[in-house]
Design a protein around this motif. Structure first.
Motif, PDB file in Angstrom:
ATOM      1  N   HIS A  82       0.898  -1.063  -0.054  1.00  0.00           N
ATOM      2  CA  HIS A  82       0.144   0.146   0.045  1.00  0.00           C
ATOM      3  C   HIS A  82       0.696   1.279   0.002  1.00  0.00           C
ATOM      4  O   HIS A  82       2.014   1.196   0.009  1.00  0.00           O
ATOM      5  CB  HIS A  82      -1.043   0.050   1.241  1.00  0.00           C
ATOM      6  CG  HIS A  82      -0.174   0.344   2.481  1.00  0.00           C
ATOM      7  ND1 HIS A  82       0.604  -0.754   3.082  1.00  0.00           N
ATOM      8  CD2 HIS A  82      -0.315   1.183   3.487  1.00  0.00           C
ATOM      9  CE1 HIS A  82       0.695  -0.449   4.276  1.00  0.00           C
ATOM     10  NE2 HIS A  82       0.444   0.773   4.504  1.00  0.00           N
ATOM     11  N   ASP A 109       6.004   4.341   4.802  1.00  0.00           N
ATOM     12  CA  ASP A 109       7.017   3.384   5.276  1.00  0.00           C
ATOM     13  C   ASP A 109       6.869   2.213   4.552  1.00  0.00           C
ATOM     14  O   ASP A 109       7.533   1.239   4.568  1.00  0.00           O
ATOM     15  CB  ASP A 109       6.713   3.171   6.637  1.00  0.00           C
ATOM     16  CG  ASP A 109       5.282   2.686   7.130  1.00  0.00           C
ATOM     17  OD1 ASP A 109       4.466   3.234   6.524  1.00  0.00           O
ATOM     18  OD2 ASP A 109       4.838   1.892   7.701  1.00  0.00           O
ATOM     19  N   HIS A 110       6.103   2.154   3.246  1.00  0.00           N
ATOM     20  CA  HIS A 110       5.902   0.810   2.564  1.00  0.00           C
ATOM     21  C   HIS A 110       6.359   1.031   1.066  1.00  0.00           C
ATOM     22  O   HIS A 110       6.597   0.151   0.577  1.00  0.00           O
ATOM     23  CB  HIS A 110       4.509   0.323   2.588  1.00  0.00           C
ATOM     24  CG  HIS A 110       4.219  -0.116   3.982  1.00  0.00           C
ATOM     25  ND1 HIS A 110       4.470  -1.632   4.345  1.00  0.00           N
ATOM     26  CD2 HIS A 110       3.850   0.372   5.204  1.00  0.00           C
ATOM     27  CE1 HIS A 110       3.917  -1.623   5.565  1.00  0.00           C
ATOM     28  NE2 HIS A 110       3.767  -0.336   6.249  1.00  0.00           N
ATOM     29  N   ASP A 145       0.120  -3.989   6.406  1.00  0.00           N
ATOM     30  CA  ASP A 145      -0.647  -3.281   7.306  1.00  0.00           C
ATOM     31  C   ASP A 145      -2.130  -3.407   7.435  1.00  0.00           C
ATOM     32  O   ASP A 145      -2.790  -3.515   6.302  1.00  0.00           O
ATOM     33  CB  ASP A 145      -0.402  -1.764   7.108  1.00  0.00           C
ATOM     34  CG  ASP A 145       1.071  -1.212   7.594  1.00  0.00           C
ATOM     35  OD1 ASP A 145       1.846  -2.277   8.019  1.00  0.00           O
ATOM     36  OD2 ASP A 145       1.380  -0.162   7.600  1.00  0.00           O
ATOM     37  N   HIS A 201      -1.169  -1.606  14.282  1.00  0.00           N
ATOM     38  CA  HIS A 201      -2.399  -1.020  14.247  1.00  0.00           C
ATOM     39  C   HIS A 201      -3.881  -2.159  14.741  1.00  0.00           C
ATOM     40  O   HIS A 201      -4.839  -1.911  14.395  1.00  0.00           O
ATOM     41  CB  HIS A 201      -2.897  -0.998  12.357  1.00  0.00           C
ATOM     42  CG  HIS A 201      -1.842  -0.153  12.070  1.00  0.00           C
ATOM     43  ND1 HIS A 201      -0.726  -0.416  11.267  1.00  0.00           N
ATOM     44  CD2 HIS A 201      -1.794   1.217  11.796  1.00  0.00           C
ATOM     45  CE1 HIS A 201      -0.075   0.437  11.004  1.00  0.00           C
ATOM     46  NE2 HIS A 201      -0.620   1.440  10.960  1.00  0.00           N
ATOM     47  N   HIS A 234       6.705  -4.896  12.226  1.00  0.00           N
ATOM     48  CA  HIS A 234       6.167  -3.578  12.014  1.00  0.00           C
ATOM     49  C   HIS A 234       5.976  -2.994  13.577  1.00  0.00           C
ATOM     50  O   HIS A 234       4.897  -2.933  14.089  1.00  0.00           O
ATOM     51  CB  HIS A 234       4.753  -3.654  11.213  1.00  0.00           C
ATOM     52  CG  HIS A 234       4.461  -2.252  10.810  1.00  0.00           C
ATOM     53  ND1 HIS A 234       3.967  -1.094  11.768  1.00  0.00           N
ATOM     54  CD2 HIS A 234       4.208  -1.891   9.503  1.00  0.00           C
ATOM     55  CE1 HIS A 234       3.767  -0.062  10.838  1.00  0.00           C
ATOM     56  NE2 HIS A 234       3.865  -0.555   9.602  1.00  0.00           N
TER      57      HIS A 234
HETATM   58 ZN   LIG Z   1       3.166   0.733   7.891  1.00  0.00          ZN
END
Ligand SMILES: [Zn+2]
Length: 257
Positions: A60, A64-65, A175, A198, A220
């Protein structure tokens, strides 16, 4: 299948962990999962050659990805790469990634290698070689932005993945929005790689109580969350607790199919 964790940190930049990324190595193929800020440094840190990476999957578009992608392709160009690179991304994000690379002045005819951006559809099986496939499914991670920020231009696709090599299967959460997303794939799953930023750790513990995996790899990880991980799982049965691994940058997991 060998999985080497390059980054096991969260979206918060840390001096202890790079942002979330890992390399899956199968026969004659190295697949990089996500490429956030700093991924090129993480690759160098692990003594991995940029040339050895055959393909990249982007889960996504949180920074950070994916935000290290232009820099990573620049490294490949500067290291005189010649072999083709494939980038797998949800079909709704293909145009954006093409624009992003174009606006980073990464002109396809000047790279020195072929770059193929391959749109993937959720639930489509992608075959990498004779024995390795993956399937992605849309998860609820970006649902928090809806409906407030919904426009025709913006995609909210965020993917979870099931990787299969012969009879060995690995579920990577990506995520996610809640532990409900950990139920996206059913059937036999050997390894679960799940994010920990998350979701509520108490809910993850309850999920692990009810579901069996050979290994559960936590990644993560916020610096602040790290110390909460072990205590969160202390009420699980001993064999379940023993199956849980807190990932760190450089961790290698190997399965011989
Ligand atoms: Zn992330």
């Amino acid at each position: 299948m060998k999985i080497r964790f390059l980054g096991t940190g969260s979206a918060k930049t840390s001096l202890r962990r790079f942002h979330s990324s890992f390399l899956i190595s199968i026969t004659n193929h190295n697949l990089l999962m996500d490429c956030g800020d700093g991924v090129s440094s993480a690759i160098l840190q692990q003594n991995i050659s940029f040339a050895s990476i055959d393909s990249i999957i982007i889960s996504h578009l949180h920074a950070d990805h994916y935000s290290g992608l232009a820099s990573l392709i620049t490294q490949m160009k500067l290291n005189q790469r010649t072999k083709r690179l494939s980038i797998f991304i949800h079909k709704s994000l293909k145009d954006f990634i093409e624009d992003y690379l174009l606006h980073s002045y990464l002109f396809l005819d000047r790279l020195g290698f072929e770059l193929d951006i391959i749109p993937i559809e959720a639930e489509e099986e992608i075959r990498i070689n004779e024995s390795f496939t993956f399937i992605s499914k849309l998860n609820s991670h970006l649902g928090k932005y809806l409906p407030k920020y919904k426009t025709d231009k913006l995609s909210f696709a965020s993917l979870s993945f099931l990787f299969k090599e012969q009879n060995h299967s690995v579920f990577y959460s990506g995520d996610i929005g809640s532990t409900d997303d950990l139920k996206l794939f059913d059937g036999k799953i050997d390894w679960l790689i799940t994010e920990t930023s998350h979701i509520k750790l108490s809910e993850l513990a309850a999920f692990l109580e009810k579901n069996n995996f050979n290994k559960v790899i936590l990644t993560h990880i916020d610096d602040e969350t790290e110390k909460l991980l072990e205590p969160s799982f202390k009420s699980l049965q001993k064999d379940k607790k023993q199956s849980i691994i807190t990932a760190s940058d450089g961790l290698i997991l190997q399965h011989n199919s």
